[in-house]
Scaffold this motif. Structure first.
Motif, mmCIF file in Angstrom:
data_model
loop_
_atom_site.group_PDB
_atom_site.id
_atom_site.type_symbol
_atom_site.label_atom_id
_atom_site.label_comp_id
_atom_site.label_asym_id
_atom_site.label_seq_id
_atom_site.Cartn_x
_atom_site.Cartn_y
_atom_site.Cartn_z
ATOM 1 N N LEU A 4 0.835 -1.195 0.000
ATOM 2 C CA LEU A 4 0.000 0.000 0.000
ATOM 3 C C LEU A 4 0.868 1.242 0.000
ATOM 4 O O LEU A 4 1.862 1.306 0.738
ATOM 5 N N VAL A 5 0.478 2.233 -0.804
ATOM 6 C CA VAL A 5 1.193 3.500 -0.859
ATOM 7 C C VAL A 5 0.187 4.636 -0.751
ATOM 8 O O VAL A 5 -0.693 4.786 -1.611
ATOM 9 N N GLU A 6 0.332 5.424 0.315
ATOM 10 C CA GLU A 6 -0.572 6.544 0.551
ATOM 11 C C GLU A 6 0.014 7.835 -0.020
ATOM 12 O O GLU A 6 1.238 8.012 -0.042
ATOM 13 N N SER A 7 -0.864 8.735 -0.449
ATOM 14 C CA SER A 7 -0.426 10.033 -0.960
ATOM 15 C C SER A 7 -1.546 11.046 -0.811
ATOM 16 O O SER A 7 -2.697 10.680 -0.534
ATOM 17 N N GLY A 8 -1.189 12.321 -1.002
ATOM 18 C CA GLY A 8 -2.200 13.367 -1.036
ATOM 19 C C GLY A 8 -2.258 14.273 0.173
ATOM 20 O O GLY A 8 -3.032 15.225 0.207
ATOM 21 N N GLY A 9 -1.438 13.993 1.173
ATOM 22 C CA GLY A 9 -1.451 14.833 2.360
ATOM 23 C C GLY A 9 -0.823 16.190 2.101
ATOM 24 O O GLY A 9 -0.316 16.458 1.019
ATOM 25 N N GLY A 10 -0.874 17.044 3.106
ATOM 26 C CA GLY A 10 -0.289 18.361 2.975
ATOM 27 C C GLY A 10 -0.620 19.245 4.152
ATOM 28 O O GLY A 10 -1.215 18.803 5.138
ATOM 29 N N LEU A 11 -0.224 20.509 4.027
ATOM 30 C CA LEU A 11 -0.498 21.524 5.043
ATOM 31 C C LEU A 11 -1.606 22.428 4.519
ATOM 32 O O LEU A 11 -1.458 23.043 3.459
ATOM 33 N N VAL A 12 -2.712 22.483 5.253
ATOM 34 C CA VAL A 12 -3.853 23.290 4.834
ATOM 35 C C VAL A 12 -4.375 24.081 6.025
ATOM 36 O O VAL A 12 -4.042 23.791 7.172
ATOM 37 N N GLN A 13 -5.216 25.055 5.726
ATOM 38 C CA GLN A 13 -5.865 25.823 6.779
ATOM 39 C C GLN A 13 -7.174 25.158 7.180
ATOM 40 O O GLN A 13 -7.763 24.392 6.409
ATOM 41 N N ALA A 14 -7.600 25.443 8.380
ATOM 42 C CA ALA A 14 -8.882 24.920 8.854
ATOM 43 C C ALA A 14 -9.992 25.314 7.886
ATOM 44 O O ALA A 14 -10.023 26.441 7.389
ATOM 45 N N GLY A 15 -10.862 24.349 7.604
ATOM 46 C CA GLY A 15 -11.960 24.575 6.688
ATOM 47 C C GLY A 15 -11.690 24.137 5.258
ATOM 48 O O GLY A 15 -12.622 24.022 4.463
ATOM 49 N N TRP A 16 -10.438 23.913 4.961
ATOM 50 C CA TRP A 16 -10.077 23.497 3.611
ATOM 51 C C TRP A 16 -10.318 21.995 3.430
ATOM 52 O O TRP A 16 -10.695 21.288 4.373
ATOM 53 N N SER A 17 -10.024 21.513 2.218
ATOM 54 C CA SER A 17 -10.237 20.107 1.879
ATOM 55 C C SER A 17 -8.949 19.470 1.360
ATOM 56 O O SER A 17 -8.072 20.161 0.839
ATOM 57 N N GLY A 107 2.303 1.196 5.770
ATOM 58 C CA GLY A 107 3.170 1.964 4.888
ATOM 59 C C GLY A 107 3.706 3.192 5.600
ATOM 60 O O GLY A 107 3.618 3.321 6.828
ATOM 61 N N GLN A 108 4.249 4.108 4.807
ATOM 62 C CA GLN A 108 4.803 5.346 5.363
ATOM 63 C C GLN A 108 3.721 6.309 5.808
ATOM 64 O O GLN A 108 3.957 7.167 6.663
ATOM 65 N N GLY A 109 2.545 6.171 5.246
ATOM 66 C CA GLY A 109 1.482 7.109 5.554
ATOM 67 C C GLY A 109 1.683 8.430 4.846
ATOM 68 O O GLY A 109 2.675 8.662 4.156
#
Length: 116
Positions: A4-17, A107-109
């Protein structure tokens, strides 16, 4: 065993998606109940969303109404759409099977950080 390989994370502001993806290798992916888990600093890993092979879903109370789990069995991929993010959603997010015996190593998460 699945890989399994996860992706798509990041730094966002509250309320974002954000939309997370989990790509799986292995011909038996479609048979398994798949889940998204998260682990915040100093806390245990918790299951936040699960989806059966047929598409039935279940959510932790903390994310119900904000997160949506989906899967594409043809692409061996499971997704987590996260809306109205809150600082308390900050964690490393992992995918894996759901059940008494996991069918994949962790996985790494992917890190999700929500600033206030």
């Amino acid at each position: 065993q699945l890989q399994l390989v996860e992706s798509g994370g990041g730094l966002v502001q509250a309320g974002w998606s954000l939309r997370l993806s989990c790509a799986a290798s292995g011909s038996t992916f479609s048979f398994y109940v798949m889940g998204w888990y998260r682990q915040a600093p100093g806390k245990q890993r918790e299951l936040v969303a699960a989806i059966t092979s047929g598409g039935s879903t279940n959510y932790a109370d903390s994310v119900k109404g904000r997160f949506t789990i989906s899967r594409d069995n043809a692409k061996n991929t499971v997704y987590l759409q996260m809306n109205s993010l809150k600082p308390e959603d900050t964690a490393v997010y992992y995918c894996n099977t759901v059940g008494a015996t996991l069918k994949a190593s962790w996985g790494q998460g992917t890190q999700v950080t929500v600033s206030s």
